[in-house]
Design a protein around this motif. Structure first.
Motif, PDB file in Angstrom:
ATOM      1  N   PRO A 225     -14.088   7.148 -27.842  1.00 42.27           N
ATOM      2  CA  PRO A 225     -12.922   7.634 -28.587  1.00 42.27           C
ATOM      3  C   PRO A 225     -12.322   6.469 -29.383  1.00 42.27           C
ATOM      4  CG  PRO A 225     -12.760   8.179 -26.248  1.00 42.27           C
ATOM      5  CD  PRO A 225     -13.995   7.372 -26.409  1.00 42.27           C
ATOM      6  N   GLY A 226     -12.208   6.640 -30.669  1.00 44.74           N
ATOM      7  CA  GLY A 226     -11.609   5.587 -31.491  1.00 44.74           C
ATOM      8  C   GLY A 226     -12.575   4.495 -31.867  1.00 44.74           C
ATOM      9  N   PHE A 227     -13.860   4.634 -31.524  1.00 42.49           N
ATOM     10  CA  PHE A 227     -14.817   3.607 -31.916  1.00 42.49           C
ATOM     11  C   PHE A 227     -16.099   4.250 -32.416  1.00 42.49           C
ATOM     12  CE2 PHE A 227     -18.429   0.793 -30.469  1.00 42.49           C
ATOM     13  CZ  PHE A 227     -18.340  -0.050 -31.560  1.00 42.49           C
ATOM     14  N   SER A 228     -16.333   4.110 -33.722  1.00 47.83           N
ATOM     15  CA  SER A 228     -17.598   4.609 -34.246  1.00 47.83           C
ATOM     16  C   SER A 228     -18.384   3.449 -34.814  1.00 47.83           C
ATOM     17  CB  SER A 228     -17.363   5.686 -35.301  1.00 47.83           C
ATOM     18  OG  SER A 228     -16.338   5.298 -36.168  1.00 47.83           O
ATOM     19  N   TYR A 229     -19.718   3.611 -34.831  1.00 48.41           N
ATOM     20  CA  TYR A 229     -20.626   2.527 -35.182  1.00 48.41           C
ATOM     21  C   TYR A 229     -21.684   3.096 -36.104  1.00 48.41           C
ATOM     22  CZ  TYR A 229     -23.297  -1.750 -34.364  1.00 48.41           C
ATOM     23  OH  TYR A 229     -23.954  -2.939 -34.512  1.00 48.41           O
ATOM     24  N   PRO A 230     -22.125   2.336 -37.119  1.00 47.51           N
ATOM     25  CA  PRO A 230     -23.106   2.877 -38.067  1.00 47.51           C
ATOM     26  C   PRO A 230     -24.375   3.345 -37.356  1.00 47.51           C
ATOM     27  CG  PRO A 230     -22.241   0.781 -38.845  1.00 47.51           C
ATOM     28  CD  PRO A 230     -21.705   0.980 -37.464  1.00 47.51           C
ATOM     29  N   ALA A 231     -24.817   4.548 -37.690  1.00 47.65           N
ATOM     30  CA  ALA A 231     -26.004   5.100 -37.039  1.00 47.65           C
ATOM     31  C   ALA A 231     -27.236   4.262 -37.324  1.00 47.65           C
ATOM     32  CB  ALA A 231     -26.227   6.539 -37.523  1.00 47.65           C
ATOM     33  N   TYR A 232     -27.307   3.729 -38.565  1.00 46.33           N
ATOM     34  CA  TYR A 232     -28.504   2.974 -38.933  1.00 46.33           C
ATOM     35  C   TYR A 232     -28.662   1.739 -38.056  1.00 46.33           C
ATOM     36  CZ  TYR A 232     -32.033   0.608 -41.683  1.00 46.33           C
ATOM     37  OH  TYR A 232     -33.179  -0.025 -42.070  1.00 46.33           O
ATOM     38  N   ARG A 233     -27.512   1.081 -37.774  1.00 43.93           N
ATOM     39  CA  ARG A 233     -27.577  -0.124 -36.934  1.00 43.93           C
ATOM     40  C   ARG A 233     -28.002   0.234 -35.506  1.00 43.93           C
ATOM     41  NH1 ARG A 233     -25.084  -5.043 -38.529  1.00 43.93           N
ATOM     42  NH2 ARG A 233     -24.265  -4.957 -40.633  1.00 43.93           N
ATOM     43  N   LEU A 234     -27.527   1.377 -35.021  1.00 42.89           N
ATOM     44  CA  LEU A 234     -27.963   1.842 -33.694  1.00 42.89           C
ATOM     45  C   LEU A 234     -29.466   2.078 -33.688  1.00 42.89           C
ATOM     46  CD1 LEU A 234     -25.285   4.392 -32.437  1.00 42.89           C
ATOM     47  CD2 LEU A 234     -25.825   2.135 -31.515  1.00 42.89           C
ATOM     48  N   PHE A 235     -29.933   2.661 -34.810  1.00 37.33           N
ATOM     49  CA  PHE A 235     -31.351   2.943 -34.942  1.00 37.33           C
ATOM     50  C   PHE A 235     -32.172   1.645 -34.900  1.00 37.33           C
ATOM     51  CE2 PHE A 235     -34.827   3.255 -38.150  1.00 37.33           C
ATOM     52  CZ  PHE A 235     -35.687   4.049 -37.418  1.00 37.33           C
ATOM     53  N   ILE A 236     -31.652   0.599 -35.591  1.00 40.46           N
ATOM     54  CA  ILE A 236     -32.349  -0.696 -35.560  1.00 40.46           C
ATOM     55  C   ILE A 236     -32.436  -1.208 -34.132  1.00 40.46           C
ATOM     56  CG2 ILE A 236     -32.247  -3.120 -36.257  1.00 40.46           C
ATOM     57  CD1 ILE A 236     -31.109  -2.363 -38.849  1.00 40.46           C
ATOM     58  N   ILE A 237     -31.309  -1.090 -33.408  1.00 42.18           N
ATOM     59  CA  ILE A 237     -31.300  -1.547 -32.016  1.00 42.18           C
ATOM     60  C   ILE A 237     -32.361  -0.803 -31.217  1.00 42.18           C
ATOM     61  CG2 ILE A 237     -29.931  -1.589 -29.885  1.00 42.18           C
ATOM     62  CD1 ILE A 237     -27.467  -2.106 -31.616  1.00 42.18           C
ATOM     63  N   GLY A 238     -32.430   0.532 -31.449  1.00 43.53           N
ATOM     64  CA  GLY A 238     -33.417   1.347 -30.736  1.00 43.53           C
ATOM     65  C   GLY A 238     -34.840   0.901 -31.046  1.00 43.53           C
ATOM     66  N   VAL A 239     -35.139   0.740 -32.347  1.00 44.22           N
ATOM     67  CA  VAL A 239     -36.481   0.316 -32.747  1.00 44.22           C
ATOM     68  C   VAL A 239     -36.788  -1.056 -32.170  1.00 44.22           C
ATOM     69  CG1 VAL A 239     -37.923  -0.362 -34.707  1.00 44.22           C
ATOM     70  CG2 VAL A 239     -36.530   1.694 -34.842  1.00 44.22           C
ATOM     71  N   GLY A 240     -35.824  -1.973 -32.276  1.00 40.08           N
ATOM     72  CA  GLY A 240     -36.018  -3.326 -31.768  1.00 40.08           C
ATOM     73  C   GLY A 240     -36.336  -3.316 -30.283  1.00 40.08           C
ATOM     74  N   LEU A 241     -35.550  -2.543 -29.524  1.00 40.87           N
ATOM     75  CA  LEU A 241     -35.785  -2.467 -28.080  1.00 40.87           C
ATOM     76  C   LEU A 241     -37.159  -1.873 -27.778  1.00 40.87           C
ATOM     77  CD1 LEU A 241     -32.327  -1.305 -26.647  1.00 40.87           C
ATOM     78  CD2 LEU A 241     -33.467  -3.509 -26.286  1.00 40.87           C
ATOM     79  N   ALA A 242     -37.504  -0.804 -28.529  1.00 44.26           N
ATOM     80  CA  ALA A 242     -38.789  -0.153 -28.287  1.00 44.26           C
ATOM     81  C   ALA A 242     -39.946  -1.109 -28.578  1.00 44.26           C
ATOM     82  CB  ALA A 242     -38.905   1.103 -29.157  1.00 44.26           C
ATOM     83  N   VAL A 243     -39.875  -1.808 -29.711  1.00 43.62           N
ATOM     84  CA  VAL A 243     -40.959  -2.732 -30.070  1.00 43.62           C
ATOM     85  C   VAL A 243     -41.030  -3.877 -29.063  1.00 43.62           C
ATOM     86  CG1 VAL A 243     -41.783  -4.367 -31.804  1.00 43.62           C
ATOM     87  CG2 VAL A 243     -40.876  -2.166 -32.516  1.00 43.62           C
ATOM     88  N   ALA A 244     -39.855  -4.373 -28.653  1.00 41.01           N
ATOM     89  CA  ALA A 244     -39.833  -5.461 -27.677  1.00 41.01           C
ATOM     90  C   ALA A 244     -40.480  -5.016 -26.371  1.00 41.01           C
ATOM     91  CB  ALA A 244     -38.398  -5.934 -27.442  1.00 41.01           C
TER      92      ALA A 244
END
Lengths: 305, 325
Positions: free
Chosen positions: A136-155
């Motif tokens: 609540p009260g905190f939103s974050y760019p979806a694209y950056r979340l997606f990068i985090i997801g891809v990065g974690l998956a590749v790692a």
């Protein structure tokens, strides 16, 4: 307020750190196994970003661009390894520095010949352009979340590849003792060409993912190359685990330095000091980190040898 | 122990300043300004000064890289600190070269001493990276110091004053002063390399453990060489600041350190004239290629790559091989 700021910066740092890891992984394995300094590694990141941006623009799809660009960059990496880099493995570090510096110059100029000097715009996929509400009260760019997801998956994938497969076993054996691995029947030459393809592909993934956030331009490979070297030196050369930890550390420290140091300085020393000293301290922070690590652990945090 | 080193006949450790090369070279260089003036190419006097300054800087790097085995990736930082010393003193009203240039020498040496004290604890690639780290710290420090121009750099009001009836504003006279300073420094480096100190340094490069076992204070020798190289780079920085009448953090960027390293490797690591030949070839190649194409960097890269593949130990190694054959 500060809690949310901290969370946001932590996510930014995580995202940047994971992208650094993609570059550092290839660099550290090349270094660890063949004892080879490759200054042209950042050029693959640049070429990858350009290819992905172009293919995405031509096809109208970010995803087609990403897939095509990654494959094309891997092919270029293999070509580079077979034609030039292979001749440099047996040479001393200085020859490698000069040789790969020459490739770096040529890559920059070749890109300028094909795409021109102006930065090439790159759009993020439309589906990921908006923000996502995390709290609540905190939103974050979806694209950056997606990068985090891809990065974690590749790692994770890379980690499994290195620790749980036969090829990974050979890579680790090569990294800790190349002669012994060769004597035990590993075809280091072939292994190495394959490794180079993977390294180049990882570079392209990082370039393509960061493309919409940073500018796709000539010379973009150099500054991030230095950071990738910082990462592998902090982590201990040849160590994937070290590269991951080093990358996250550098990503977090760098991001925190850029946003939190000026705030901190502002509260402690006043706005004037924050404006002058803040940016300097922020830029210096990762180098202080590296010097500090090397001072106490001269071979990095997780030496592979 | 000292006598065994001093009384040795010429060995691979000797890098004598062959007067049959040094004197003609000096004469040719001295004849350059009037010759260029005569053919109406005065612009190249400035280019020649620049080449000499970079030759001096590259030679100072070769002292530690080629003869001491210390691959410093932050050498441009000392050039930058020397250049800033001149710029800052001039901003404070100190115009005399007799104050500014020695000050640049001392400042370069001082920074090298402190950085060496920490960096020389590490080895190999870690040494490369830690010297780079310190250079980057100094780079960002100067970027952020707005008093001294920050990112935009400092413009110098004029060239330093040397007196003695010389006016450095004249490109030709400036060239002669640069030639004098470089030749002197080059001579001093050659003397040092052929003295006991230089032999010990090369011994350390070959086998550090053995030299330590022989009782040499390895760390101290390396630190002295590193400090001296930094000081000479600081002096080169002072000349460079005067040459362009401008000082900026760009002088100390990592790519500048890389370029110096490339010059040394190109000329010949561990050859007395390696830095000089490398700087001259690199900068002349750049000058020529710029005239032909806007994509000159591609040509430069191609030439460098060819040198690596065909002349593994730098251009001077080709010469030596031919002489011996």
């Amino acid at each position: 307020m500060t809690g949310i700021l901290l969370l946001e910066q932590a996510l930014n740092g995580l995202q940047f750190g994971l992208m650094l890891f993609l570059l550092a992984a290839g660099l550290t394995l090349v270094f660890g196994i063949m004892d080879m300094i490759n200054l042209a590694h950042g050029s693959l990141y640049m070429v990858g970003a350009y290819l992905i941006a172009s293919i995405a623009a031509a096809s109208g799809s970010f995803w087609v661009g990403l897939g095509g660009g990654v494959l094309a960059t891997a092919a270029i990496g293999v070509l580079l390894e077979l034609t030039v880099l292979r001749r440099l493995y047996q040479r001393d570090h200085l020859s490698q520095v000069l040789g790969t510096f020459a490739i770096l110059l040529m890559a920059n100029e070749a890109v300028r010949m094909v795409w021109g000097s102006q930065p090439v715009p790159m759009a993020m996929p439309a589906a990921l352009a908006g923000p996502v509400q995390l709290l609540p009260g905190f939103s974050y760019p979806a694209y950056r979340l997606f990068i985090i997801g891809v990065g974690l998956a590749v790692a994770l994938l890379l980690y499994l590849l290195v620790t749980h497969t036969r090829v990974g076993m050979q890579v680790r054996a090569g990294a800790s003792n190349r002669e012994m691995a060769q004597a035990m029947g590993t075809n280091v030459r072939l292994l190495f060409t394959a490794l180079f393809a993977i390294g180049a592909a990882l570079c392209a993934v990082a370039g393509g993912m960061l493309g919409p956030l940073l500018a796709v331009q000539v010379g973009m490979g150099e500054s991030i190359l230095i950071l990738a070297f910082v990462v592998i030196v902090i982590g201990g050369i040849g160590s994937i685990r070290g590269a991951l930890l080093g990358a996250l550390l550098v990503g977090l420290v760098d991001t925190a330095g850029r946003t939190l140091v000026p705030v901190l300085f502002g509260q402690l020393l006043g706005p004037a000091a924050a404006a002058t000293a803040g940016p300097a301290v922020a830029s210096i922070l990762i180098y202080v980190l590296m010097a500090g690590v090397l001072f106490w652990k001269p071979r990095g945090l997780f030496p592979a040898h | 122990m000292t006598s065994s080193f001093q009384n040795q006949p010429a060995s691979v450790l000797d890098h004598r300043l062959d007067l049959r090369i040094a004197i003609p070279l000096l004469l040719v260089l001295a004849a350059l300004p009037p010759a260029l003036d005569a053919v109406g190419e005065r612009f190249y006097i400035g280019v020649a000064s620049r080449i000499l300054i970079f030759a001096l800087a590259a030679t100072s790097l070769n002292l530690i890289l080629g003869f001491g085995g210390m691959v410093s990736f932050g050498h441009a930082a000392f050039i930058g600190m020397g250049a800033y010393t001149v710029g800052i003193l001039m901003q404070g009203g100190v115009l005399s070269a007799w104050v500014a240039w020695p000050a640049a020498f001392v400042v370069g040496g001082l920074f090298a001493f402190v950085i060496g004290l920490v960096s020389l604890r590490t080895q190999g690639v870690y040494f490369i990276m830690i010297t780079l780290a310190f250079a980057q710290m100094l780079f960002y420090l100067m970027v952020s110091l707005k008093t001294w121009g920050g990112e935009d750099g400092l413009s110098l009001a004029s060239r330093s004053r040397v007196g003695l009836g010389l006016d450095l504003a004249s490109d030709a006279q400036f060239f002669y002063v640069v030639l004098g300073v470089s030749a002197l420094a080059f001579f001093a480096i050659a003397r040092l390399l052929n003295a006991r100190f230089g032999h010990v340094l090369q011994g350390i490069r070959e086998n550090e453990t053995r030299m330590a076992a022989l009782g040499f204070a390895v760390f101290r020798y390396k630190l002295i060489a590193f400090t001296l190289a930094g000081a000479i780079a600081g002096l080169a920085g002072a000349l460079l600041a005067n040459q362009g009448n401008f000082v900026s953090p760009a002088l100390m960027q990592w790519s500048q350190s890389g370029m110096l390293m490339v010059m040394v490797i190109l000329g010949g690591v561990g050859y007395l004239y390696g830095g000089l030949v490398g700087a001259a070839v690199f900068l002349l190649l750049e000058e020529v290629l710029v005239g032909y194409t806007i994509h000159w960097q591609f040509g430069l890269g191609a030439v460098l790559l060819a040198v690596v593949l065909l002349a593994p130990n730098g251009l001077l190694s080709l010469l030596r091989r031919r002489v011996r054959a």
